[in-house]
Design an enzyme around this catalytic site. Sequence first.
Site, PDB file in Angstrom:
ATOM      1  N   CYS A 109      35.996  35.297  40.796  1.00 51.61           N
ATOM      2  CA  CYS A 109      36.882  34.201  40.399  1.00 51.61           C
ATOM      3  C   CYS A 109      37.816  33.801  41.525  1.00 51.61           C
ATOM      4  O   CYS A 109      38.143  32.626  41.702  1.00 51.61           O
ATOM      5  CB  CYS A 109      37.680  34.593  39.155  1.00 51.61           C
ATOM      6  SG  CYS A 109      38.771  36.023  39.372  1.00 51.61           S
ATOM      7  N   HIS A 281      43.281  37.046  36.955  1.00 47.55           N
ATOM      8  CA  HIS A 281      42.136  36.134  36.965  1.00 47.55           C
ATOM      9  C   HIS A 281      42.545  34.850  37.685  1.00 47.55           C
ATOM     10  O   HIS A 281      43.624  34.311  37.422  1.00 47.55           O
ATOM     11  CB  HIS A 281      41.715  35.832  35.532  1.00 47.55           C
ATOM     12  CG  HIS A 281      40.473  35.013  35.416  1.00 47.55           C
ATOM     13  ND1 HIS A 281      39.287  35.345  36.048  1.00 47.55           N
ATOM     14  CD2 HIS A 281      40.210  33.859  34.714  1.00 47.55           C
ATOM     15  CE1 HIS A 281      38.360  34.458  35.741  1.00 47.55           C
ATOM     16  NE2 HIS A 281      38.894  33.534  34.951  1.00 47.55           N
ATOM     17  N   ASN A 301      38.070  27.062  34.021  1.00 51.88           N
ATOM     18  CA  ASN A 301      37.635  28.446  34.171  1.00 51.88           C
ATOM     19  C   ASN A 301      36.273  28.462  34.880  1.00 51.88           C
ATOM     20  O   ASN A 301      35.734  27.398  35.222  1.00 51.88           O
ATOM     21  CB  ASN A 301      37.556  29.115  32.791  1.00 51.88           C
ATOM     22  CG  ASN A 301      37.565  30.632  32.882  1.00 51.88           C
ATOM     23  OD1 ASN A 301      37.765  31.206  33.944  1.00 51.88           O
ATOM     24  ND2 ASN A 301      37.337  31.297  31.761  1.00 51.88           N
TER      25      ASN A 301
END
Length: 335
Positions: A109, A281, A301
């Site tokens: 990520c 994240h 995302n």
Amino acid sequence: MRIQFFFLVIALSGALPTNIPTNILSDEFINHINNQQSTWTAGRNFKENTPLSHLYGLVGSRSSPKAIPMNVHVHSENVGIPESFDARENWPRCESIKVIKDQSACGSCWAVATTSMMSDRICIHSNGNKQIFVSDEDLISCCDHCGVGCVGGFPWEALHWWHTEGIVSGGPYNSTVGCKAYSMPPCDHLSIGTKPECPDEPYDTPECQKQCDPQSSLSYNSDKSFGQEPYGVNADGNLTRAQLDILINGPIVASFQLYEDFFSYKSGVYQHVAGEDVGEHAVKILGWGVEKGTPYWLVANSWNEDWGDKGFFKILRGKNECNVEFRMIASLPKL
């Protein structure tokens, strides 16, 4: 004796925990979330038997120990800030802003969010004349001080790598566009489509190959794009400056503390309700707005379009929810 037994049952029932269901992907856990609040709705994004090792392996951002300079690149703080803003609508020619990536079974990520921002800003600051996807694969595999690839990395160091070393272009898995495509296949979390099943454990970090894919006609060294010095956009917690930077320069990168309830986000404005802290994240923030009186950041995302609201989500704005407003960073492209 019956009286004693009665009081024993009462005592034991009072001692038993009435806490959150232990299986964070169960219907009971999802129902527990939905019974606690009203700003967002939980639902099923992952199969109930998905190993926690896979879930936790998706969370791979790390905080840089270095101080982040707050050098905000805006033209004027007198620019009016609208109540809502969506970069997809403001720069409709820039296809990269609309894309939801799939980091697959890799804690990338940190890289995927930063290359997304890079691609968006190259398009925005070239007035749509340069439409390239900066390669996730090149950054994950070749940045030797960004972290440990699929086990996690530092978004701040990724922006520095773009500034000092440059990154080639590259599309998603099996893409023939660009120099280096993503080597890990999309991941079917719910077994509802044609994507491959997700492996239980993360993939190994791809080996650094300082050359383009065999099917590409591009030159590795000449294909690289570069960024300017990275900077923090939430100077002293001033969210107006963060909004101005998105409004003028394009999407930014943010890291936040991810809790177990986030895996089940479906719609609405997320704020932590239940579950343990999993780690940091990294995501891309592309706008903001207000929903039913609740201010939010609009965020992309990287768990494909089957997750959440077609891959996007909203998170509470103005309260530093899950520390999302504490770690906002960006960089401008060198054109």
